[in-house]
Scaffold this active site. Structure first.
Site, PDB file in Angstrom:
ATOM      1  N   ASP A 115       3.839  -5.317   4.067  1.00  0.00           N
ATOM      2  CA  ASP A 115       3.683  -5.898   2.768  1.00  0.00           C
ATOM      3  C   ASP A 115       4.796  -6.930   2.779  1.00  0.00           C
ATOM      4  OD1 ASP A 115       3.158  -6.463   0.189  1.00  0.00           O
ATOM      5  OD2 ASP A 115       2.927  -4.337  -0.251  1.00  0.00           O
ATOM      6  N   LYS A 143      -0.162  -7.989   5.303  1.00  0.00           N
ATOM      7  CA  LYS A 143      -0.332  -8.807   3.941  1.00  0.00           C
ATOM      8  C   LYS A 143      -0.010 -10.108   4.465  1.00  0.00           C
ATOM      9  CE  LYS A 143      -1.064  -6.182   0.230  1.00  0.00           C
ATOM     10  NZ  LYS A 143      -0.337  -5.646  -1.341  1.00  0.00           N
TER      11      LYS A 143
HETATM   12  C1  PRP Z   1       4.876   1.845   2.602  1.00  0.00           C
HETATM   13  C2  PRP Z   1       4.362   1.561   3.858  1.00  0.00           C
HETATM   14  C3  PRP Z   1       5.376   0.671   4.848  1.00  0.00           C
HETATM   15  C4  PRP Z   1       6.059  -0.145   3.690  1.00  0.00           C
HETATM   16  C5  PRP Z   1       5.396  -1.564   3.687  1.00  0.00           C
HETATM   17  O1  PRP Z   1       5.953   2.838   2.716  1.00  0.00           O
HETATM   18  O2  PRP Z   1       4.139   2.897   4.587  1.00  0.00           O
HETATM   19  O3  PRP Z   1       6.462   1.414   5.230  1.00  0.00           O
HETATM   20  O4  PRP Z   1       5.658   0.368   2.500  1.00  0.00           O
HETATM   21  O5  PRP Z   1       6.073  -2.275   2.772  1.00  0.00           O
HETATM   22  P1  PRP Z   1       7.150  -3.309   3.109  1.00  0.00           P
HETATM   23  O6  PRP Z   1       6.611  -4.463   4.060  1.00  0.00           O
HETATM   24  O7  PRP Z   1       6.988  -4.340   1.497  1.00  0.00           O
HETATM   25  O8  PRP Z   1       8.397  -3.009   3.089  1.00  0.00           O
HETATM   26  P2  PRP Z   1       6.229   3.593   1.098  1.00  0.00           P
HETATM   27  O9  PRP Z   1       7.708   3.247   0.823  1.00  0.00           O
HETATM   28  O10 PRP Z   1       5.166   3.352   0.001  1.00  0.00           O
HETATM   29  O11 PRP Z   1       6.056   5.122   1.859  1.00  0.00           O
HETATM   30  P3  PRP Z   1       4.851   5.773   2.314  1.00  0.00           P
HETATM   31  O12 PRP Z   1       4.613   5.540   3.847  1.00  0.00           O
HETATM   32  O13 PRP Z   1       5.366   7.261   2.266  1.00  0.00           O
HETATM   33  O14 PRP Z   1       3.899   5.620   1.258  1.00  0.00           O
END
Ligand code: PRP
Length: 189
Positions: A115, A143
């Protein structure tokens, strides 16, 4: 498409809205098979360690490895940036480290979504400290307009817009991770 309308329940963000399927289970399967072929070609006779990033990557990782026709080992790392929120906290917390010794090994990290890119940057720095022979990344979703990275993600399932995606590992306050496709929130719902 799942048979019935999925409505976001009370107490969750976007309560009362309807989920809209963006990427079907069939599309996901077809893409996983393509990516799996490329990954198999890359890692022939290299016995990579495939590291899934918990929790979100559990479905993509499980489906992806089953398309491979090379030997591999698996491990997991758990980090958190979003918690139960729908926006990144801006800080990455390491909740569970890998157990494998990755020094001098070929490593493939599997993410559910890139993201902002903060998580993969964190993982790259951390894992490079252990001096793997190679380090590559695969993600189910990417993204396009948000991710700011100074390195390439080697395998991307689907490039997506800025909407909030749910399902196939991705949660809304820990809910909906098991949906077999990827969904957004229908604004009209
Ligand atoms: C989510 C996803 C990625 C990260 C991506 O993890 O699994 O690891 O966010 O976002 P970024 O590129 O903005 O860093 P989350 O913290 O929601 O934990 P989860 O996997 O347990 O849902």
């Amino acid at each position: 498409m799942l048979g019935k309308k999925i409505i976001i329940p009370k107490g969750y963000p976007f309560e009362g809205k309807i989920l809209k399927e963006e990427i079907s289970p069939e599309m996901i399967h077809a893409r996983n098979v393509q990516i799996g072929k490329e990954i198999s070609n890359t890692y022939k006779n290299k016995n990579p360690i495939i590291i899934g990033v918990l929790n979100g990557a559990f479905l993509f990782m499980a489906d992806l490895v089953r398309t491979l026709n090379v030997e591999y080992e698996v491990d997991f790392i758990k980090i958190s940036s979003y918690g139960d929120d729908i926006k990144s906290s801006g800080t990455i917390t390491l909740l569970k480290d890998i157990s494998a010794d990755i020094t001098n090994r070929h490593v493939l990290v599997v993410e559910d979504i890139v993201d902002t890119g903060m998580s993969v940057k964190f993982l790259k720095n951390r894992l490079e400290d252990a001096r793997p022979k190679s380090l590559k990344f695969a993600t189910f979703l990417y993204k396009n307009n948000v991710s700011k990275l100074n390195f390439d993600i080697d395998w991307i399932g689907f490039k997506i817009d800025e909407k909030y995606y749910i399902g196939y590992g991705l949660d809304l306050k820990q809910k909906f991770r098991g949906l077999p496709g990827a969904y957004t929130i229908n604004d009209k719902g």
